[in-house]
Design an enzyme around this catalytic site. Structure first.
Site, mmCIF file in Angstrom:
data_model
loop_
_atom_site.group_PDB
_atom_site.id
_atom_site.type_symbol
_atom_site.label_atom_id
_atom_site.label_comp_id
_atom_site.label_asym_id
_atom_site.label_seq_id
_atom_site.Cartn_x
_atom_site.Cartn_y
_atom_site.Cartn_z
ATOM 1 C CG HIS A 36 4.142 36.244 -19.277
ATOM 2 N ND1 HIS A 36 3.843 36.147 -17.945
ATOM 3 C CD2 HIS A 36 5.449 36.606 -19.338
ATOM 4 C CE1 HIS A 36 4.927 36.437 -17.234
ATOM 5 N NE2 HIS A 36 5.914 36.725 -18.054
ATOM 6 C CD GLU B 80 8.497 34.271 -14.598
ATOM 7 O OE1 GLU B 80 8.463 35.484 -14.797
ATOM 8 O OE2 GLU B 80 9.558 33.632 -14.431
ATOM 9 C CG HIS C 298 11.048 40.551 -19.220
ATOM 10 N ND1 HIS C 298 10.573 41.538 -18.392
ATOM 11 C CD2 HIS C 298 10.876 41.002 -20.493
ATOM 12 C CE1 HIS C 298 10.126 42.539 -19.135
ATOM 13 N NE2 HIS C 298 10.288 42.237 -20.407
ATOM 14 C CD GLU C 299 12.865 38.485 -15.116
ATOM 15 O OE1 GLU C 299 12.441 39.632 -14.895
ATOM 16 O OE2 GLU C 299 12.192 37.640 -15.707
ATOM 17 C CD GLU D 295 10.152 44.381 -13.457
ATOM 18 O OE1 GLU D 295 9.287 43.665 -13.953
ATOM 19 O OE2 GLU D 295 11.262 43.959 -13.110
#
Ligand code: NOJ
Ligand code: CA
Length: 665
Positions: free
Chosen positions: A377, A379, A447-448, A472
């Site tokens: 991940h 982020e 994501h996003e 989510e």
């Protein structure tokens, strides 16, 4: 002078004076059913689209207003300058259908200013049997070099107020429900936007190959007309450009039924072929991960007494993945930077440094020894400046362990504190990340994201995207989790743009930490979604404890995420969906049926199966007493011998589903 010489001299003069002789020019689809024509309306270029001679779009506007100019470019000359056509079949690296036919007729039309600085904009139009795409091209020219676009004046004028399914532009990251209203009530919508044209027919507007440009949204104008709105830079400019250059393709699917809407490959066909020579490291697969229990607030991303990403816990996930043929394990909160307000202090993220209770080296080696890929991940909270400053070190580290998957996150409304998520700046930054990942043989689950437009054809390491109101929201949404109809809408709006990392797989529906919220489906519907909602990377999102000893987990183990062919057999958007797909690597078929809050009985003809062949149907259905509100976990498993001439009955509970694997005998 003889008459032939005179004619030649006159026509040469016409060309010199104006350069345009045609006022109306058209191109039709290979089967002749759809015609796209460009003409002048009061001296302004417009296009119309006809199906079987009937107008779908009339006099829809084209062109641009450049920054610093009051009026749109006065493109009052229309001239056909080229025609082409193609009929080819290409193979996807991964996808819903292994082979894709690309069959179109093309015309290129030159629009130019008549006099003045005589600036030129070409339009390239491709018409397929199931719709069209067109893009603007700014050729190299004397009076247009560097420029800025203040407005793209493309519109889609249907002339009547049809009903549409759409996502609000005002909701961040495309994490919205589908809204169903007349076009006139659309409150600036993202594309894909899907229009119901009556009698089971659909039009879907989107774009293909969003490169070095701003995303297009749509806003209503007049009765039955939608106008393009480009996401602006913070200074209000829409796009900075330099000729020669092209825009993305503006696309519309024209489908006689819902199956054809879902099957259209216009968007993929209008992207460039794969640019990666070696794609052997790009493999579709399933992953579990330290994720859902974070969202349910059992564990934390940040380091402390409830830290989720510990060595011990990660190894438990790796063991479970290895034992069950799940190829990947996602770990969130493994790296430094989650403490405090990480959205504000995103420079705290370190993409190579783990928390003290996460032994990065040991875990990577352990996963490799078990044949499991870590999904690492990253982020970066939309701080690309910071991320790009570490990206080479990070990717070098991951690939040194032969790990090929990352999940990126962009939680923050503005990219680098300034620019919108799908404006030109963001589009370019995202591309830089995907290209860098490709160089390091890294696959990305973004994501996003910016709304997908088919770039995954060119860069198949960009494997999947969120950009959907996914599972989510079922963990913590104060309103109480995604509405039961939501998943029956997703494939026909957002899903038309490409894979969705929706992350289903719930087997344990309780959440004592957020009792106001939960997954509002049955367990059988969770299974069926692996067939209905496509992604080449699919998550089994629950904690492995929830799967242990459950027969239903066999379906998650078995279901592929790379397909030879796919068909939406039946659907009503917002009510139910039935999808069948054939595995790319075997002769097995899979079927998923899901419903909204209404229980439903269905009869499904199995005519998609190979004729005169027996299959064992392994059926995971809602239990007789199942319902999503207070008995979601009840399901049955049964087996039947079937052939393509059979029709199987299905009983779906409220927000229920049915998942079937057909194994050739
Ligand atoms: C939002 C992502 O969609 C989600 O999957 C992730 O867990 C959080 N951001 C934290 O990065
Ligand atoms: Ca999200």
């Amino acid at each position: 002078m003889n008459i032939r010489l005179l004619t030649a001299a006159l026509s040469a003069a016409t060309i010199i004076i104006c350069g345009c002789t045609d006022n109306r020019t058209s191109v039709s689809s290979p089967d002749g059913s759809i015609t796209f024509e460009i003409s002048l309306n009061d001296g302004t270029p417009v296009y119309s689209v006809l199906q079987e001679g009937k107008k779908i779009l009339s006099n829809s506007t084209l062109g641009f207003t450049l920054k610093g100019e009051e009026n749109p470019l006065a493109l009052s000359c229309v001239e056909l300058i080229g025609r082409d056509s193609k009929d080819e079949t290409w193979e996807q690296v991964w996808g819903e259908d292994r082979f894709v036919r690309n069959n179109y007729n093309e015309m290129t039309v030159r629009l130019s200013e008549n006099g003045g600085s005589a600036r030129i904009v070409d339009i390239i139009v491709r018409v397929f049997d199931d719709g069209f795409g067109f893009r603007y091209s700014f050729p190299e020219q004397e009076n247009l070099k560097k420029f800025a676009i203040a407005e793209e004046n493309t519109s889609f004028d249907f002339g009547k107020d049809l009903k549409a399914w759409w996502l609000r532009r005002s909701v961040p990251y495309y994490e919205d429900y589908g809204h169903h209203t007349p076009m006139s009530q659309v409150d600036t919508a993202h594309t894909p936007l899907t229009i119901e044209a009556g009698e089971g027919r659909y039009y879907a507007i989107h774009e293909a190959n969003l490169t070095d440009y701003a995303k297009m949204s749509l806003t209503p104008e007049n009765n039955g007309c939608l106008r393009a709105v480009l996401t602006p830079w913070s200074d209000g400019t829409k796009v900075y450009a330099e000729a020669p250059c092209v825009t993305p393709w503006r696309t519309m699917i024209i489908a006689d039924d819902i199956g054809k809407l879902a099957a259209s490959k216009i968007m993929l066909n209008l992207n460039e072929p794969c640019v990666l020579e070696d794609v052997s490291w790009i493999r579709p697969g399933k992953y579990i991960g330290i994720w859902w229990t974070l969202h349910k607030d059992f564990y934390t991303w940040y380091y402390g007494p409830r830290h989720g990403a510990t060595t011990k816990q990660t190894m438990r996930y790796i063991d479970f993945a290895a034992d069950n043929g799940i190829s990947g394990v996602l770990v969130e909160g493994w790296n430094k930077g989650w403490d405090g307000n990480w959205m504000k202090n995103s420079t705290g993220f370190d993409f190579t440094q783990a928390y003290p209770d996460y032994d990065f080296d040991r875990i990577m080696k352990y996963a490799a020894s078990k044949g499991v890929q870590m999904v690492i991940h990253n982020e970066y909270a939309a701080n690309t400046e910071h991320y790009l400053s570490q990206i080479h070190d990070a990717y070098k580290l991951y690939s040194s362990y032969d790990m090929h998957y990352i999940k990126t996150g962009n939680v923050n409304l503005l990219m680098d504190g300034k620019e919108e998520h799908d404006g030109q700046y963001a589009v370019n930054r995202r591309r830089q990340i995907v290209e860098t990942a490709a160089q390091s043989r890294i696959c990305v689950d973004e994501h996003e994201p910016a709304m997908p437009t088919g770039i995954h054809r060119t860069y198949p390491n960009l494997m999947t995207y969120e950009g959907v109101r996914g599972q989510e929201h079922d963990a913590w949404e104060p309103e109480g989790g995604n509405k039961p109809e939501h998943q029956t809408v997703c494939p026909f709006i957002r899903g038309l743009a490409g894979p969705m990392d929706y992350t289903f797989g719930t087997f344990d529906f309780s959440n004592p930490n957020y009792p106001f919220c939960r997954v509002m489906t049955t367990l059988a519907k969770q299974l069926a979604q692996y067939v209905v909602i496509y992604s080449p990377l699919q998550m089994a999102s629950d904690d492995p404890f929830a799967y242990e000893g459950k027969k239903a987990f066999d379906f998650i183990k078995d279901v592929p995420c790379d397909w030879h062919e796919s068909h939406v057999l039946d659907a009503v958007i917002g009510d139910y969906v039935v999808t069948a797909r054939r595995d790319r690597h075997s002769e097995d078929w899979y079927l998923g049926a899901i419903t909204d809050e209404n229980a439903r009985e269905m009869s499904i003809p199995l005519s998609f199966l190979e004729p005169d062949t027996e299959y064992t149907a392994q059926i995971y259905a809602d239990g007789p007493d199942a319902n999503y509100e207070n008995n979601p976990e009840s399901y049955t498993y049964s087996e039947l011998t079937v052939t393509s001439s059979d029709v199987i009955p299905m009983k779906l509970a409220t927000s229920g589903g049915c998942a079937v694997r057909f194994v050739k005998k």
